[in-house]
Scaffold this motif. Structure first.
Motif, PDB file in Angstrom:
ATOM      1  N   SER A  55      -9.925  38.168  -7.913  1.00 39.66           N
ATOM      2  CA  SER A  55      -9.935  39.848  -8.325  1.00 39.66           C
ATOM      3  C   SER A  55      -8.454  40.419  -7.942  1.00 39.66           C
ATOM      4  CB  SER A  55     -11.193  40.532  -7.718  1.00 39.66           C
ATOM      5  OG  SER A  55     -12.197  40.018  -7.981  1.00 39.66           O
ATOM      6  N   ARG A  79     -15.463  37.794 -12.283  1.00 39.23           N
ATOM      7  CA  ARG A  79     -16.734  37.327 -11.896  1.00 39.23           C
ATOM      8  C   ARG A  79     -17.521  36.674 -13.250  1.00 39.23           C
ATOM      9  NH1 ARG A  79     -20.892  41.708 -13.426  1.00 39.23           N
ATOM     10  NH2 ARG A  79     -21.786  40.366 -15.080  1.00 39.23           N
ATOM     11  N   LEU A 117     -15.983  33.284 -13.193  1.00 37.73           N
ATOM     12  CA  LEU A 117     -16.725  32.453 -12.371  1.00 37.73           C
ATOM     13  C   LEU A 117     -18.297  32.058 -12.387  1.00 37.73           C
ATOM     14  CD1 LEU A 117     -16.559  31.156  -9.322  1.00 37.73           C
ATOM     15  CD2 LEU A 117     -17.711  33.539  -8.463  1.00 37.73           C
ATOM     16  N   TRP A 133     -14.293  34.677  -5.749  1.00 33.83           N
ATOM     17  CA  TRP A 133     -14.326  35.973  -6.707  1.00 33.83           C
ATOM     18  C   TRP A 133     -13.051  36.759  -6.072  1.00 33.83           C
ATOM     19  CZ3 TRP A 133     -18.998  39.461  -7.106  1.00 33.83           C
ATOM     20  CH2 TRP A 133     -18.937  40.392  -8.111  1.00 33.83           C
TER      21      TRP A 133
END
Length: 323
Positions: A20, A29, A32, A16
């Motif tokens: 990012s 997020r 994922l 994550w």
């Protein structure tokens, strides 16, 4: 624990963080969670769970596609609209918040019919905010008959399904699209959500000869061909024919003109026509509606204060639909 090359597998939290750095944190997020088929709560409570090689590869591919501009909704296959979880594919436009203005106005018109019919009151203005006047309105249909509602160019089915969901059995919703692939997406959404909508393959009204409706709503293509906005914000990934009328050198209004010209032949007296349009097309739509014989013509703004939906009511009469 390691993969075949001796490299430790990537934990969810680290994957994550790495993603990012390339795309917005929220989108990283959501991707994922989509790849791992987990909830946000599970991601937070089990951040050190390692990704499988398959998950790591799928996640890396989706992050790369998002970094290249492909819309998040196409990557996950889902988009929310008025509390409904809609399946979306590149065959349909991604539902947008601006379209809620059209649904709100349509629900207002449906509620007015249920109360005995209604029209918009107030003087026509450049950008009025009219209210409903229940006086001297056309009669409502028999109470045991649902209002006939038409959604033009349904795409994912967002407008039709929202109206069927929120208005319930008071309406019988028909949704049309000229794209078989788009209709397949819309029909799949209706089945999954358990909502009754009739879907028809039709280029606007072409397959609806002799049918009339109490409300016609639509979000047709209205971006001018060649508009630079078509090349940004993920729009190159969306179906071009759902965004623009394709008229070189035009103003994006070809579909708006075609719908207004044909609508009177498909409206009951007292019926409404409501159309979403571009921020600068309110005057065009009001002129078209007025010239065609619609009354109580008005424009409503979106949350940004921009013209977004115009409409009017047909009181009935013998005026030609081609006027």
């Amino acid at each position: 624990m390691s993969d075949g090359a001796g490299t430790p597998p990537l934990a969810r939290a680290q994957a994550w963080r790495d993603a990012s750095a390339r795309i917005p944190r929220l989108e990283a997020r959501l991707l994922l969670e989509h790849v791992c088929a987990i909830s946000h709560a599970e991601l937070l409570t089990r951040p050190d769970t390692p990704l499988t090689p398959e998950e790591a590869a799928a996640y890396a591919a989706l992050v790369a596609r998002r970094a290249a501009g492909e819309p998040l909704a196409y990557l996950t296959g889902h988009a929310p609209f008025r509390g409904l979880d809609l399946t979306v594919t590149p065959d349909v436009l991604i539902p947008r918040d601006d379209t809620e203005v059209l649904v709100d106005r349509a629900l207002q018109a449906i509620a007015a019919w249920q109360q005995g019919g209604a029209r918009l009151s107030g003087q026509a203005a450049a950008n009025p905010a009219p209210v409903l006047d229940l006086q001297a309105a056309p009669p409502s249909p028999p109470s045991d008959q649902p209002l006939q509602v038409l959604d033009l160019g349904t795409g994912s089915g967002a407008i039709a399904l929202a109206l069927a969901h929120e208005a319930g059995p008071a309406v019988a919703v028909t949704a049309v699209d000229r794209s078989p692939a788009a209709l397949a997406v819309a029909e799949g959404n209706a089945r999954r959500l358990g909502l009754a909508v009739r879907f028809v393959l039709s280029d606007w009204f072409s397959a609806l000869a002799g049918e009339r409706f109490h409300l016609i709503a639509g979000n047709p293509p209205y971006v001018a061909e060649g508009d630079p906005h078509l090349e940004g914000d993920g729009l190159p990934f969306e179906p071009r024919g759902a965004l623009t009328d394709g008229v070189a050198g035009g103003d994006g209004g070809a579909c708006l003109r075609a719908i207004v010209a044909a609508a009177l032949a498909h409206l009951h007296p007292g019926g409404w026509l409501l159309l979403e349009h571009g921020y600068d097309q309110g005057p065009l739509c009001r002129d078209l509606l007025g010239a065609a014989g619609f009354a109580q013509v008005a424009t409503w703004t979106d949350l940004a204060g921009l013209d977004r939906v115009s409409g009017g009511i047909w009181a009935g009469g013998t005026r030609s639909a081609a006027a």
